[in-house]
Design a protein around this motif. Structure first.
Motif, short mmCIF file in Angstrom:
data_model
loop_
_atom_site.label_atom_id
_atom_site.label_comp_id
_atom_site.label_asym_id
_atom_site.label_seq_id
_atom_site.Cartn_x
_atom_site.Cartn_y
_atom_site.Cartn_z
N HIS A 146 -11.06 43.49 -7.81
CA HIS A 146 -11.38 42.08 -7.63
C HIS A 146 -11.81 41.79 -6.18
O HIS A 146 -12.73 41.00 -5.95
N THR A 169 -18.05 42.02 -16.78
CA THR A 169 -16.72 41.45 -16.54
C THR A 169 -16.64 39.96 -16.81
O THR A 169 -15.55 39.40 -16.82
N PHE A 211 -20.57 42.35 -22.56
CA PHE A 211 -19.18 42.00 -22.26
C PHE A 211 -18.31 42.17 -23.50
O PHE A 211 -17.22 42.74 -23.43
N ASP A 268 -15.10 44.40 -23.88
CA ASP A 268 -13.85 43.75 -24.21
C ASP A 268 -13.18 44.48 -25.38
O ASP A 268 -11.98 44.79 -25.32
N TYR A 314 -11.20 46.43 -22.41
CA TYR A 314 -10.30 45.41 -21.89
C TYR A 314 -9.13 45.10 -22.83
O TYR A 314 -7.97 45.03 -22.39
#
Length: 144
Positions: A22, A36, A116, A120, A124
């Motif tokens: 980050h 992201t 994404f 995901d 993720y």
């Protein structure tokens, strides 16, 4: 090496990596940035995360890593409430992230064809569930 030590080490390293990632993005890094942020299409991002939010998430992740690394270190005394409940709260945060908000992220997302959404589904969500499982095992082992 006990399961507890292995899991707390893995969690510490994962949270350290994510927290530092980050800050890398905050200072202009581009690696992995495209996938992201949730998107409606592969062309346009839904939003650009505010700088303060990126800082807070980065610091929070670094703190989570610190918490798990020092969870059983007898020379470091966490306040009782932190020691008793923070692990479960962190697990809850990542469980909610895995479940998602029913549109762009999480198990029940509706938008599924974007870069994404694919990350995901394949990275993720499994990472969040892995974190939840490891924290749950740690918390249950501590309670024994």
């Amino acid at each position: 090496m006990t399961l507890f030590v292995i899991f707390k080490t893995i969690l510490g390293l994962v949270f350290l990596f994510l927290g530092l990632l980050h800050f890398y993005w905050l200072f202009g890094g581009k690696w992995a940035l495209k996938t992201t942020v949730p998107t409606k299409t592969n062309i346009k991002n839904q939003f650009k995360p505010p700088v303060l939010a990126t800082i807070l998430v980065g610091l929070g992740l670094l703190f989570f890593g610190f918490f798990f690394w020092y969870r059983i270190d007898t020379s470091f005394n966490w306040p009782t409430l932190v020691n008793d409940y923070l692990g479960w709260i962190i697990a809850g945060i990542f469980l909610l992230r895995a479940i998602g908000e029913f549109n762009y992220l999480g198990i029940f997302k509706r938008v599924k064809g974007t870069d994404f959404a694919k990350m995901d589904t394949h990275v993720y969500i499994p990472l969040c569930l892995m974190i939840v499982i490891m924290i749950t095992i740690i918390e249950l082992l501590i309670g024994l």
